[in-house]
Design a protein around this motif. Structure first.
Motif, mmCIF file in Angstrom:
data_model
loop_
_atom_site.group_PDB
_atom_site.id
_atom_site.type_symbol
_atom_site.label_atom_id
_atom_site.label_comp_id
_atom_site.label_asym_id
_atom_site.label_seq_id
_atom_site.Cartn_x
_atom_site.Cartn_y
_atom_site.Cartn_z
ATOM 1 N N TYR A 152 0.900 -1.227 -0.063
ATOM 2 C CA TYR A 152 0.017 0.032 -0.133
ATOM 3 C C TYR A 152 0.858 1.226 0.115
ATOM 4 O O TYR A 152 0.359 2.395 0.210
ATOM 5 N N SER A 153 2.216 1.203 -0.252
ATOM 6 C CA SER A 153 3.061 2.445 -0.367
ATOM 7 C C SER A 153 2.526 3.468 -1.392
ATOM 8 O O SER A 153 2.107 2.927 -2.496
ATOM 9 N N VAL A 154 2.774 4.762 -0.970
ATOM 10 C CA VAL A 154 2.493 5.846 -1.919
ATOM 11 C C VAL A 154 3.713 5.974 -2.561
ATOM 12 O O VAL A 154 3.728 7.213 -3.471
ATOM 13 N N TYR A 155 4.888 5.768 -2.087
ATOM 14 C CA TYR A 155 6.058 6.120 -2.694
ATOM 15 C C TYR A 155 6.574 5.068 -3.800
ATOM 16 O O TYR A 155 7.078 3.939 -3.393
ATOM 17 N N LYS A 156 6.097 5.324 -5.003
ATOM 18 C CA LYS A 156 6.432 4.196 -6.116
ATOM 19 C C LYS A 156 6.693 4.907 -7.674
ATOM 20 O O LYS A 156 6.187 6.270 -7.384
ATOM 21 N N ASP A 157 7.586 4.406 -8.429
ATOM 22 C CA ASP A 157 7.731 4.915 -9.416
ATOM 23 C C ASP A 157 6.288 4.818 -10.309
ATOM 24 O O ASP A 157 5.847 3.747 -10.716
ATOM 25 N N PRO A 158 5.615 6.077 -10.553
ATOM 26 C CA PRO A 158 4.103 5.628 -11.022
ATOM 27 C C PRO A 158 3.990 4.933 -12.424
ATOM 28 O O PRO A 158 3.014 4.279 -12.383
ATOM 29 N N GLU A 159 5.022 4.980 -13.186
ATOM 30 C CA GLU A 159 4.910 4.234 -14.552
ATOM 31 C C GLU A 159 5.131 3.071 -14.642
ATOM 32 O O GLU A 159 4.514 2.038 -15.220
ATOM 33 N N ILE A 160 6.109 2.539 -13.670
ATOM 34 C CA ILE A 160 6.446 1.267 -13.365
ATOM 35 C C ILE A 160 5.301 0.681 -12.741
ATOM 36 O O ILE A 160 4.685 -0.476 -13.121
ATOM 37 N N SER A 161 4.605 1.296 -11.770
ATOM 38 C CA SER A 161 3.473 0.635 -11.034
ATOM 39 C C SER A 161 2.347 0.595 -12.080
ATOM 40 O O SER A 161 1.484 -0.306 -12.060
ATOM 41 N N ALA A 162 2.193 1.592 -12.911
ATOM 42 C CA ALA A 162 1.046 1.612 -13.815
ATOM 43 C C ALA A 162 1.072 0.453 -14.853
ATOM 44 O O ALA A 162 0.000 -0.071 -15.218
ATOM 45 N N TRP A 163 2.211 0.057 -15.315
ATOM 46 C CA TRP A 163 2.167 -0.803 -16.507
ATOM 47 C C TRP A 163 2.942 -2.121 -16.026
ATOM 48 O O TRP A 163 3.163 -2.960 -16.775
ATOM 49 N N ARG A 164 2.987 -2.431 -14.538
ATOM 50 C CA ARG A 164 3.801 -3.608 -14.035
ATOM 51 C C ARG A 164 2.924 -4.797 -14.603
ATOM 52 O O ARG A 164 3.435 -5.662 -14.741
ATOM 53 N N ARG A 223 1.848 -5.737 -17.253
ATOM 54 C CA ARG A 223 2.551 -6.294 -18.654
ATOM 55 C C ARG A 223 3.315 -7.497 -18.345
ATOM 56 O O ARG A 223 3.604 -8.282 -19.268
ATOM 57 N N GLU A 224 4.056 -7.504 -17.250
ATOM 58 C CA GLU A 224 5.219 -8.486 -16.829
ATOM 59 C C GLU A 224 4.343 -9.695 -16.001
ATOM 60 O O GLU A 224 5.135 -10.591 -15.642
ATOM 61 N N GLU A 225 3.134 -9.436 -15.543
ATOM 62 C CA GLU A 225 2.609 -10.318 -14.560
ATOM 63 C C GLU A 225 1.378 -11.202 -15.191
ATOM 64 O O GLU A 225 1.346 -12.205 -14.752
ATOM 65 N N LEU A 226 0.809 -10.760 -16.352
ATOM 66 C CA LEU A 226 -0.339 -11.333 -16.851
ATOM 67 C C LEU A 226 -0.178 -11.777 -18.372
ATOM 68 O O LEU A 226 0.796 -11.272 -19.007
ATOM 69 N N ASP A 227 -0.291 -13.153 -18.504
ATOM 70 C CA ASP A 227 0.125 -13.669 -19.841
ATOM 71 C C ASP A 227 -0.753 -13.222 -20.991
ATOM 72 O O ASP A 227 -1.623 -12.432 -20.718
ATOM 73 N N ALA A 228 -0.472 -13.347 -22.074
ATOM 74 C CA ALA A 228 -1.270 -12.813 -23.365
ATOM 75 C C ALA A 228 -2.752 -13.265 -23.370
ATOM 76 O O ALA A 228 -3.288 -12.439 -23.755
ATOM 77 N N ASP A 229 -2.898 -14.613 -22.957
ATOM 78 C CA ASP A 229 -4.011 -15.317 -23.197
ATOM 79 C C ASP A 229 -5.037 -14.538 -22.236
ATOM 80 O O ASP A 229 -6.519 -14.193 -22.417
ATOM 81 N N THR A 230 -4.341 -14.250 -20.919
ATOM 82 C CA THR A 230 -5.271 -13.714 -19.751
ATOM 83 C C THR A 230 -5.827 -12.098 -20.279
ATOM 84 O O THR A 230 -6.829 -11.770 -20.050
ATOM 85 N N VAL A 231 -4.715 -11.320 -20.686
ATOM 86 C CA VAL A 231 -4.877 -9.951 -21.236
ATOM 87 C C VAL A 231 -6.010 -10.065 -22.470
ATOM 88 O O VAL A 231 -6.967 -9.168 -22.371
ATOM 89 N N GLU A 232 -5.992 -11.132 -23.280
ATOM 90 C CA GLU A 232 -6.921 -11.105 -24.198
ATOM 91 C C GLU A 232 -8.195 -11.188 -23.724
ATOM 92 O O GLU A 232 -9.225 -10.821 -24.177
ATOM 93 N N LYS A 233 -8.501 -12.121 -22.985
ATOM 94 C CA LYS A 233 -9.567 -12.364 -22.008
ATOM 95 C C LYS A 233 -10.332 -11.039 -21.533
ATOM 96 O O LYS A 233 -11.595 -10.946 -21.858
ATOM 97 N N VAL A 234 -9.534 -10.321 -20.882
ATOM 98 C CA VAL A 234 -10.078 -9.353 -19.929
ATOM 99 C C VAL A 234 -10.402 -8.146 -21.150
ATOM 100 O O VAL A 234 -11.626 -7.633 -21.043
#
Length: 338
Positions: A289-301, A303-314
């Motif tokens: 719950y930290s508010v001290y984060k690189d915002p763009e890394i946080s926003a697009w993280r 892309r490294e955690e969800l596989d392509a099939d999951t993203v397609e379904k969503v």
């Protein structure tokens, strides 16, 4: 598609979003304003009796409860509502009083392990300060936003959205780490589906509990994202006091976007907020719950955690909604692209 740049009106600021949508960071950006009295998820500490997804037709039935709830906000002293760190200097609080309150917050944090509702000591009576603005930050009341704006005629609504894949990845991360105190983000919570089944919104998307139970957890989370966010937008968009904010827009240009948001909410820009924008985006600290984060890394993280099939379904689900339209074309900065 929601208007991302216009809002009018004045009064209490309702900062509402789904869990894991960046509301804590944005809330603290608001809290950094010297005139703001910030209340962190008071409706989680003291739940409202009204439904989470009320029909706008029934707004008058909930007027008294919402009006009385907002009127009580300045008097709430519970540490998790009134003492969420970091703390900021306030125009309505002297430096000695601020130091006393800092001690009171820490004392309440320790004591609240044994007495959960122990109040923050030395909290200032901000009611006496004419320019004080209340910010109510919530992850439980997004479905109530339109109703709240209807019965609180001077309130302004800030609806924070996060990319559905970012929301789902963060929820999965939190569930894996047992970071939630409740299961209100869990794909097994069918409350929203029951609330919209048989309504115009539910019929628009063919929502039925039996059908939802046949879907995968990721698909149910995607539908939760669509239904909760779209209800808030449809209920609020015609009030003239609604502002739709995309988390990724703020992450891409924090100061620029926050300046515009403050202006839309009738708040002046100030040095303390500018300093906190810099501090919270240029340093990272561990913690879910930290508010001290690189915002763009946080926003697009995600892309490294969800596989392509999951993203397609969503995105197949989200593509059917108007509220999700910007996410069909939104792209990460080049340095975060795969």
């Amino acid at each position: 598609m929601p208007d991302r740049d216009t809002v009018t009106g004045d009064g209490c600021i309702l900062l509402f979003g789904m869990p894991r949508s960046g509301t804590t960071w944005i809330g603290k950006l608001f809290d950094s304003h010297p005139d703001v009295l910030y209340r962190h998820e008071p409706d989680s500490w003291s739940p409202l009796a009204m439904p989470r997804d009320p029909s706008l037709d029934d707004a008058a039935d909930h007027a008294r409860e919402l009006q009385e709830f907002v009127a009580r906000l300045p008097d709430i002293r519970a540490q998790r509502v009134a003492g969420k760190r970091p703390l900021f200097a306030k125009a309505y609080m002297s430096t000695p009083r601020a130091r006393l309150m800092d001690v009171g917050v820490e004392f309440a944090r320790v004591v609240s392990r044994f007495y959960p509702d122990f109040p923050v000591l030395f909290h200032v009576n901000a009611r006496r300060y004419a320019d004080r603005r209340i910010v109510w930050k919530s992850i439980n009341s997004l479905g109530r936003l339109g109703t709240a704006l209807t019965v609180l005629p001077e309130a302004r609504g800030v609806h924070l959205l996060r990319h559905p894949c970012g929301y789902i990845a963060s929820v999965n991360r939190g569930l894996a780490g047992n970071s939630f105190s409740s299961a209100n983000s869990n794909s097994e919570d069918y409350g929203i589906f029951a609330a919209v089944e048989g309504t115009p919104l539910g019929e628009r998307y063919g929502i039925a509990i039996d059908r939802m139970k046949t879907l995968t957890p990721v698909e149910r989370l995607a539908w939760r994202w669509v239904l909760i966010n779209e209800k808030a937008w449809r209920d609020s968009r015609d009030t003239g006091r609604y502002h739709c904010v995309y988390y990724e827009d703020v992450c891409r240009a924090p100061e620029t976007r926050l300046r515009a948001l403050f202006d839309a909410c009738g708040l002046s820009w100030n040095e303390q907020t500018a300093d906190f924008v810099a501090q919270s985006t240029r340093s990272a600290r561990s913690g879910y719950y930290s508010v001290y984060k690189d915002p763009e890394i946080s926003a697009w993280r995600w892309r490294e955690e969800l596989d392509a099939d999951t993203v397609e379904k969503v995105m197949a689900i989200v593509s059917r909604s108007e509220i999700g339209a910007p996410y069909m074309t939104m792209q990460p900065p080049a340095e975060h692209a795969r």
